[in-house]
Design a protein around this motif. Structure first.
Motif, PDB file in Angstrom:
ATOM      1  N   VAL A   1      30.075  91.087   1.441  1.00  0.00           N
ATOM      2  CA  VAL A   1      29.649  89.705   1.636  1.00  0.00           C
ATOM      3  C   VAL A   1      29.281  89.527   3.111  1.00  0.00           C
ATOM      4  CG1 VAL A   1      30.354  87.284   1.512  1.00  0.00           C
ATOM      5  CG2 VAL A   1      31.095  88.874  -0.256  1.00  0.00           C
ATOM      6  N   GLU A   2      28.151  88.883   3.306  1.00  0.00           N
ATOM      7  CA  GLU A   2      27.684  88.678   4.666  1.00  0.00           C
ATOM      8  C   GLU A   2      28.324  87.403   5.218  1.00  0.00           C
ATOM      9  OE1 GLU A   2      23.599  87.707   4.453  1.00  0.00           O
ATOM     10  OE2 GLU A   2      23.346  87.598   6.608  1.00  0.00           O
ATOM     11  N   VAL A   3      28.820  87.501   6.411  1.00  0.00           N
ATOM     12  CA  VAL A   3      29.353  86.302   7.083  1.00  0.00           C
ATOM     13  C   VAL A   3      28.318  85.924   8.142  1.00  0.00           C
ATOM     14  CG1 VAL A   3      31.284  85.289   8.328  1.00  0.00           C
ATOM     15  CG2 VAL A   3      31.701  87.133   6.693  1.00  0.00           C
ATOM     16  N   GLN A   4      27.671  84.807   7.922  1.00  0.00           N
ATOM     17  CA  GLN A   4      26.571  84.423   8.805  1.00  0.00           C
ATOM     18  C   GLN A   4      26.891  83.105   9.507  1.00  0.00           C
ATOM     19  OE1 GLN A   4      22.858  82.754   7.146  1.00  0.00           O
ATOM     20  NE2 GLN A   4      21.854  84.615   7.839  1.00  0.00           N
ATOM     21  N   GLU A   5      26.550  83.085  10.751  1.00  0.00           N
ATOM     22  CA  GLU A   5      26.736  81.861  11.549  1.00  0.00           C
ATOM     23  C   GLU A   5      26.031  80.708  10.834  1.00  0.00           C
ATOM     24  OE1 GLU A   5      24.550  82.327  15.132  1.00  0.00           O
ATOM     25  OE2 GLU A   5      25.040  80.332  15.871  1.00  0.00           O
ATOM     26  N   MET A   6      26.741  79.588  10.680  1.00  0.00           N
ATOM     27  CA  MET A   6      26.129  78.472   9.965  1.00  0.00           C
ATOM     28  C   MET A   6      25.482  77.518  10.964  1.00  0.00           C
ATOM     29  SD  MET A   6      27.588  76.259   6.904  1.00  0.00           S
ATOM     30  CE  MET A   6      26.843  74.711   6.450  1.00  0.00           C
ATOM     31  N   ILE A   7      24.192  77.342  10.764  1.00  0.00           N
ATOM     32  CA  ILE A   7      23.478  76.423  11.659  1.00  0.00           C
ATOM     33  C   ILE A   7      23.692  75.019  11.113  1.00  0.00           C
ATOM     34  CG2 ILE A   7      21.235  75.870  12.685  1.00  0.00           C
ATOM     35  CD1 ILE A   7      21.758  78.723  13.204  1.00  0.00           C
ATOM     36  N   ASP A   8      24.305  74.209  11.895  1.00  0.00           N
ATOM     37  CA  ASP A   8      24.578  72.857  11.416  1.00  0.00           C
ATOM     38  C   ASP A   8      23.369  71.992  11.740  1.00  0.00           C
ATOM     39  OD1 ASP A   8      25.757  70.728  10.359  1.00  0.00           O
ATOM     40  OD2 ASP A   8      27.373  70.538  11.845  1.00  0.00           O
ATOM     41  N   PHE A   9      22.300  72.211  10.982  1.00  0.00           N
ATOM     42  CA  PHE A   9      21.061  71.537  11.369  1.00  0.00           C
ATOM     43  C   PHE A   9      21.045  70.062  10.983  1.00  0.00           C
ATOM     44  CE2 PHE A   9      20.230  73.869   7.437  1.00  0.00           C
ATOM     45  CZ  PHE A   9      19.769  72.874   6.614  1.00  0.00           C
ATOM     46  N   LYS A  10      22.005  69.671  10.147  1.00  0.00           N
ATOM     47  CA  LYS A  10      22.023  68.253   9.777  1.00  0.00           C
ATOM     48  C   LYS A  10      22.351  67.399  10.997  1.00  0.00           C
ATOM     49  CE  LYS A  10      22.145  68.325   4.930  1.00  0.00           C
ATOM     50  NZ  LYS A  10      22.907  69.304   4.155  1.00  0.00           N
ATOM     51  N   SER A  11      23.079  68.015  11.938  1.00  0.00           N
ATOM     52  CA  SER A  11      23.439  67.245  13.130  1.00  0.00           C
ATOM     53  C   SER A  11      22.282  67.210  14.134  1.00  0.00           C
ATOM     54  CB  SER A  11      24.671  67.863  13.779  1.00  0.00           C
ATOM     55  OG  SER A  11      24.327  69.138  14.278  1.00  0.00           O
ATOM     56  N   LEU A  12      21.262  68.036  13.852  1.00  0.00           N
ATOM     57  CA  LEU A  12      20.135  68.071  14.780  1.00  0.00           C
ATOM     58  C   LEU A  12      19.209  66.884  14.520  1.00  0.00           C
ATOM     59  CD1 LEU A  12      19.377  71.870  14.646  1.00  0.00           C
ATOM     60  CD2 LEU A  12      20.357  70.620  16.562  1.00  0.00           C
ATOM     61  N   GLU A  13      18.429  66.621  15.543  1.00  0.00           N
ATOM     62  CA  GLU A  13      17.545  65.460  15.500  1.00  0.00           C
ATOM     63  C   GLU A  13      16.544  65.548  14.338  1.00  0.00           C
ATOM     64  OE1 GLU A  13      14.845  63.246  18.893  1.00  0.00           O
ATOM     65  OE2 GLU A  13      15.695  65.216  19.237  1.00  0.00           O
ATOM     66  N   LYS A  14      15.993  66.769  14.138  1.00  0.00           N
ATOM     67  CA  LYS A  14      14.957  66.927  13.110  1.00  0.00           C
ATOM     68  C   LYS A  14      14.891  68.394  12.701  1.00  0.00           C
ATOM     69  CE  LYS A  14       9.977  66.858  12.668  1.00  0.00           C
ATOM     70  NZ  LYS A  14       8.778  67.058  13.432  1.00  0.00           N
ATOM     71  N   THR A  15      14.819  68.623  11.404  1.00  0.00           N
ATOM     72  CA  THR A  15      14.688  70.002  10.914  1.00  0.00           C
ATOM     73  C   THR A  15      13.661  70.039   9.795  1.00  0.00           C
ATOM     74  OG1 THR A  15      17.030  70.254  11.277  1.00  0.00           O
ATOM     75  CG2 THR A  15      15.983  71.970   9.997  1.00  0.00           C
ATOM     76  N   ASN A  16      12.775  71.001   9.857  1.00  0.00           N
ATOM     77  CA  ASN A  16      11.829  71.179   8.753  1.00  0.00           C
ATOM     78  C   ASN A  16      11.975  72.581   8.196  1.00  0.00           C
ATOM     79  OD1 ASN A  16       9.921  69.117  10.623  1.00  0.00           O
ATOM     80  ND2 ASN A  16      10.037  68.739   8.429  1.00  0.00           N
ATOM     81  N   GLU A  17      11.946  72.663   6.874  1.00  0.00           N
ATOM     82  CA  GLU A  17      12.063  73.974   6.234  1.00  0.00           C
ATOM     83  C   GLU A  17      10.679  74.551   6.012  1.00  0.00           C
ATOM     84  OE1 GLU A  17      16.063  74.319   3.686  1.00  0.00           O
ATOM     85  OE2 GLU A  17      14.482  73.199   2.707  1.00  0.00           O
ATOM     86  N   ILE A  18      10.490  75.749   6.554  1.00  0.00           N
ATOM     87  CA  ILE A  18       9.181  76.398   6.473  1.00  0.00           C
ATOM     88  C   ILE A  18       9.347  77.712   5.729  1.00  0.00           C
ATOM     89  CG2 ILE A  18       7.559  77.698   7.948  1.00  0.00           C
ATOM     90  CD1 ILE A  18       7.907  75.436   9.977  1.00  0.00           C
ATOM     91  N   ILE A  19       8.292  78.128   5.075  1.00  0.00           N
ATOM     92  CA  ILE A  19       8.289  79.487   4.536  1.00  0.00           C
ATOM     93  C   ILE A  19       7.227  80.271   5.287  1.00  0.00           C
ATOM     94  CG2 ILE A  19       6.707  78.892   2.622  1.00  0.00           C
ATOM     95  CD1 ILE A  19       8.177  81.029   0.959  1.00  0.00           C
ATOM     96  N   PHE A  20       7.589  81.474   5.708  1.00  0.00           N
ATOM     97  CA  PHE A  20       6.579  82.353   6.299  1.00  0.00           C
ATOM     98  C   PHE A  20       6.798  83.730   5.695  1.00  0.00           C
ATOM     99  CE2 PHE A  20       4.693  84.996   9.734  1.00  0.00           C
ATOM    100  CZ  PHE A  20       3.405  84.498   9.610  1.00  0.00           C
ATOM    101  N   GLY A  21       5.758  84.281   5.152  1.00  0.00           N
ATOM    102  CA  GLY A  21       5.945  85.559   4.467  1.00  0.00           C
ATOM    103  C   GLY A  21       4.727  86.440   4.521  1.00  0.00           C
ATOM    104  N   MET A  22       4.896  87.607   3.962  1.00  0.00           N
ATOM    105  CA  MET A  22       3.810  88.581   3.930  1.00  0.00           C
ATOM    106  C   MET A  22       3.842  89.332   2.617  1.00  0.00           C
ATOM    107  SD  MET A  22       2.964  92.043   4.160  1.00  0.00           S
ATOM    108  CE  MET A  22       4.530  92.741   4.479  1.00  0.00           C
TER     109      MET A  22
END
Lengths: 716, 360
Positions: A587-608
């Motif tokens: 199981v991966e333990v990954q730092e959780m970005i608490d982006f809800k506390s941030l001013e603004k967050t947009n979810e983007i997809i970037f792929g190839m």
């Protein structure tokens, strides 16, 4: 090394017809007769072991018996006899073959082997081959085909992968005023393909426009190398058929699934400046307008109409095609106001109303183009015009047509003019007159707008920096380490990278992703949580693609005890709900970005995703779990991917406006996102073994970003 | 004196035959004199074939083909006694027991004369045949063996309980544990065993001989084994080369083809089970990594399905039962090691076990 000069196909000094026949109705007879009838002035050698003379020409048993040099040989013998005859041609020193004969790859089985043998003969003797299984070649100097009727000579080169399509198109073209510099039927493309002929035709003085009908493009790299240079020299229009979703069906990534099978062609054509025709009608419309009309300097047009309805229809079409209306100067408006009836609309689109006479058309056209002598009309911004004529009592369409031709040929120079004569009986003469005098005239305004749009696209392309002068940015990265990671993944028998591996790769390429480590036991998870802090824990298994579906992700792991329990729960869930035999790495333990506390967050997809022919294709768009449903994405080739391309890609999506900031929000860090896009482009270009890459979501913040969930698949 | 590797386990299906194949090959490679011995064989059918299938396999692939022991080497030298899997309580009375134990002892004495090592494949579990006195401990006692290798196949903390339970049981009979061998362990549990070794197993002074990861490849059936198990019929002879395909997963297709794709993409080398009339699903599956199509209800598929399967060399099997029954039969399938896999077995056993400890 194959002979890259293929000029002998266009200007052969001598032609052998292998399988020439005296019997009328046989293909061997038609081809020979076509060559003679086309006025070919070089030498012709019929080859037929059973005849002594055909059409007053001495016939030989084999090309080896011909006492003189032969430039090209046209084969009309049964497929199974072709390779032996090709071998003889090789020995004779023949430069090129046009193989009309069928019975090769297209029949499968033995035909495939036969074609492979033919290719090796071609390589052995440096013998260039057109076909097999084609209609032949019709040039300015000879008709080496079995087509019933040769088209007019002219300045358009036509290349077609389908012989039947070529005959149909040649027949259709009879209704157009233009003719052809050559008609080439590619057949199976055992050796020569469209790109080879385009490369030659780009420098051919007899050809002004190249039209192609293609079903597939064999060598993507060569296409990318040759086409950008060729399209700088003359317009190339391609009708590419066979748009299939089969490729997309097998894709497992978001990018692959969203891209579809046709996107690569679309992008490559755009990048290389190739004009794409969607229909046969488009192909000829574009051919006609490129041949006869100048490319306007600007996207700035006027519409002149004698009826309100068609004017509105044309305006709608302009809107759809993103064509811009020119703005008239004050003096032009004054002049129009002074001369036109009160009920006329003097603003663009200009409605000169139903009782418009030829004189009124003449005055208006000349005025918008600033051609009325003796008057200072201020700045002339109109670069082209669409003139619409509907048959009214005073209209006299043929006279209007004559006037338009007169203005166009005497005064317009670099300015474009197209017409739409709407109607049937009453306007047909005028329409025909324009057509014969090289002014494109369409039944309806929509097609006119469509053609004008193509001209503006060409102008934009010509104004852009040539592809060979562009260089993608190059960042300092740790390429060797990435190589090592890929090596280890393969050694492990995997193709899908695990998140802690992708996280390190991103680190090597200077892309920020949250800190992540792999725990192999609950106790290890506890230790890692203590080190990382608030975490998100995710199942790590190459066989589990949809982690959420199997309960493989838990958020907000705040304590060591939480981490222990989360580990046990995630592994149990994965075993219960995941695919059988899924290998669980931990199981991966990954730092959780608490982006809800941030001013603004947009979810983007970037792929190839990799296109088998043209290499990596990049996708940018709205990310998150609904990415596949929103379908707010735009694509670009990773080939020579510049900052400008990345910017353009972002601007082509709806999420761009959100990134700019709406409802008082601050803008997101678009520069930082562009930086990620460029770095990913470098990564996928550096490693062609990456077959799929998805970052979803890439969280965009007001300052910075975070690549949260990354998936990379490599070739076996 | 001969050194023995007596392989025993608390649970059935611990992979003793698999390990025996590995041990034998390793000893061949090391140039050791050895014998393989399975005191009690379990014939598949007492009437038609007396041979234990595992013993027969070792005889055929290793004894005859690798070490070239003559074809007439007595089967009884490897496995002197045969007792069925079930209904044996009435068959083995006190007399028979004595006879059997004597036969085992005399064969053992005969074959251990000139050798350094003997690999003894124990009963399916240490509980087996305890009622009739033919259990592993009783046999060990008769043979004068006082140490066993304990094989654990639990990929959970239960392994510790089972190990301690077995140790206590052996202790009461004065039999020691030469070492514990973890076999067929799921990848995710390997790190945990290492933790447990440090924290618990070491306390009991039981050496860990090795940890062998579950090998999907070795423990997955071939398409031919599947046909036999479900009583199916291959309908495309053209794809018969695919009978040797390995089947790692089973997938039942009942939803629409688009939905099935999501699951198909997640598995490798799957046997895809669906109704014979589901052309859409069959076609979607053929586009993915499948080893075989199993069509239930004995319904012939569409010609297009057969054409594509032929092109890709994927066998299509018609199953006479409904989907659930077919699946249930498949779950009962215990794939055996194939002849072309024995090198892989050696590779695994050689790499993962502590041979210094074993050969000491």
């Amino acid at each position: 090394m194959a002979n890259s000069d293929i000029s002998f196909f266009f200007n052969p000094k001598s032609i052998a017809v292998v399988g020439a026949s005296a019997s009328e109705g046989k293909v061997g007879n038609t081809v020979l007769t076509n060559i003679i009838k086309s006025g070919y002035t070089g030498k012709i050698f019929p080859i037929n072991p059973k005849a002594h003379q055909i059409s007053d020409l001495t016939c030989y048993k084999s090309v080896l018996d011909v006492p003189e040099d032969i430039d090209i040989a046209i084969f009309v013998i049964p497929g199974k006899l072709v390779n032996k005859a090709a071998e003889e041609c090789g020995k004779k020193g023949v430069k090129g073959l046009i193989i009309i004969s069928a019975g090769f790859k297209e029949i499968g089985g033995e035909g495939v082997e036969r074609e492979e043998e033919l290719i090796s003969i071609s390589k052995k003797y440096n013998l260039r081959i057109l076909g097999p299984n084609c209609l032949g070649f019709i040039g300015l100097n000879y008709n080496g085909s079995f087509a019933a009727e040769a088209p007019k000579r002219g300045e358009i080169a036509m290349i077609s992968q389908s012989g039947a399509m070529l005959t149909a198109m040649m027949d259709y073209s009879m209704t157009f005023p233009f003719g052809f510099s050559c008609n080439i039927s590619l057949g199976n493309k055992a050796d020569l393909g469209a790109i080879d002929f385009i490369e030659y035709l780009a420098d051919d003085e007899n050809t002004k426009v190249i039209l192609c009908y293609l079903e597939s493009i064999k060598d993507g790299n060569r296409f990318l190398e040759i086409m950008p240079k060729a399209t700088r020299k003359k317009p190339i229009v391609i009708l590419k058929s066979g748009i299939s979703e089969a490729g997309a069906r097998a894709a497992s990534s978001h990018t692959g699934a969203l891209a579809g099978a046709d996107i690569a062609y679309q992008l490559v054509f755009e990048k290389c400046g190739v004009i794409r025709a969607n229909t046969i009608e488009d192909l000829f419309d574009y051919g006609e307008i490129f041949l006869y009309q100048p490319i306007p300097k600007e996207n700035s047009f006027a519409i002149i109409t004698n009826a309100g309805g068609p004017g509105i229809v044309a305006t709608d079409a302009f809107e759809r095609e993103k064509l811009k209306f020119s703005r008239f100067s004050e003096p032009i408006l004054h002049s129009l106001r002074a001369e036109l009836p009160l009920e006329a609309s003097i603003f663009n689109p200009i409605d000169i109303v139903g009782d418009a006479t030829p004189k009124r058309y003449e005055f208006t056209i000349k005025t918008v183009f600033g051609l009325n002598s003796g008057r200072n009309l201020g700045d002339i911004t109109t670069e082209g015009a669409l003139v619409i004529v509907t048959p009214q009592a005073q209209t006299k369409p043929t006279e209007v047509a004559r006037l338009i031709y007169d203005i166009s040929s005497n005064y317009l120079g670099t300015k474009t003019i197209v017409c739409s004569f709407i109607g049937g009986k009453n306007i047909s003469e005028g329409r025909e007159y324009l057509k014969q005098n090289h002014i494109p005239c369409y039944h309806f305004p929509d097609r006119a707008a469509h053609s004008l749009k193509t001209l503006t696209k060409r102008r934009n392309y010509l104004n852009s920096t040539p592809l060979e002068e562009l260089n993608a940015p190059s960042f300092k990265v740790k390429k060797e380490r990435v190589k090592e990671i890929f090596f280890n993944v393969r050694k492990d028998g995997r193709t899908v990278l695990l998140s802690y591996e992708t996280s390190e790769i991103f680190d090597c390429y200077g892309i920020k992703s949250p800190k992540s480590r792999l725990a192999k036991t609950p106790i290890q998870a506890m230790k890692l949580q203590a080190e990382i802090g608030k975490s998100v824990m995710k199942i790590v298994s190459p066989h589990i693609i949809h982690k959420t579906d199997v309960g493989g992700i838990l958020l907000n792991i705040e304590t060591e005890q939480d981490a222990f329990e989360a580990y046990v729960q995630i592994v149990n869930n994965a075993k219960r709900f995941g695919p059988q035999n899924a290998k669980i790495y931990g199981v991966e333990v990954q730092e959780m970005i608490d982006f809800k506390s941030l001013e603004k967050t947009n979810e983007i997809i970037f792929g190839m995703s990799q296109d088998p022919g043209f290499g990596p294709i990049l996708m940018f768009g709205t990310g998150g779990i609904y990415a596949n449903f929103m379908k707010d994405v735009s694509f670009s080739l990773a080939y020579k991917y510049t900052k400008e391309d990345a910017k353009q890609q972002i601007e082509n999506t709806k999420i761009y406006s959100l990134l700019q900031g709406v409802r008082g929000e601050p803008p997101s860090d678009i520069e930082a996102i562009i930086d990620v896009m460029l770095r990913i482009s470098q990564l996928v270009n550096d490693f062609p073994e990456i077959v799929e890459l998805d970052i979803n979501p890439l969280l965009a913040f007001v300052k910075g970003y975070s690549a949260v969930d990354i998936k990379i698949t490599i070739k076996r | 004196m001969v050194k023995s590797f007596y392989l025993s386990s608390l649970r059935e299906g611990a992979g003793k035959s698999f390990l025996s194949i590995g041990f034998i090959q390793k000893l061949i490679k090391e140039g050791k004199k050895f014998a393989y011995f399975k005191p009690i064989g379990n014939p598949q059918s007492a009437f038609t074939n007396k041979a234990d299938p595992d013993v027969a396999f070792i005889l055929k692939t290793i004894y005859h083909k690798i070490i070239h022991i003559p074809q007439d080497y007595p089967y009884d030298f490897i496995s002197p006694v045969s007792v069925p899997e079930s209904y044996y309580v009435d068959l083995v009375n006190a007399n028979r027991r004595e006879q059997f134990l004597q036969k085992i002892k005399s064969t053992y004495d005969k074959i251990t004369k000139d050798i350094e090592y003997i690999i003894i494949e124990g009963n399916p579990s240490i509980r087996k045949y305890i009622r009739v006195g033919l259990d592993d401990v009783s046999i060990a006692k008769v043979l004068g063996i006082n140490e066993m290798i304990y094989i654990s196949i639990d990929s959970s903390d239960r392994c510790i309980d089972n190990l301690i339970f077995t140790k206590n049981y052996f202790d009461s009979w004065n039999i020691g544990i030469k070492g514990v061998l973890f076999n067929n362990i799921e990848y995710d549990y390997i790190a945990r065993i290492k933790e447990l070794t440090e924290e618990h197993i070491n306390k009991y002074d039981i050496p860990v001989i090795g940890i062998i990861e579950k090998s999907i490849e070795l423990f997955s059936p071939r398409v031919s084994e599947i046909i036999e198990q479900i009583g199916g019929e291959l309908i495309n002879e053209k794809a018969s080369s695919g009978l040797n395909n390995i089947v790692e997963n089973y997938l039942i297709g009942a939803m629409n083809s688009q939905a099935a794709l999501k699951y198909l993409r997640q598995v490798n080398r799957a046997a895809f089970i669906t109704g014979g009339d589901r052309t859409d699903l069959a076609m979607a599956a053929l586009d993915q990594d499948v080893s075989a199509l199993i069509l239930t209800g004995f319904m012939q598929p569409d010609m297009s399905v057969i054409t594509v399967a032929n092109d890709k060399g994927i066998p299509i099997i018609l199953s006479p039962s409904d989907t659930y029954t077919t699946m249930r039969n498949l779950e009962r399938l215990k794939p055996s090691i194939q002849e072309d896999e024995i090198e892989k077995v050696l590779e695994l056993v050689e790499k993962e076990l502590n041979w210094d400890l074993l050969l000491k």
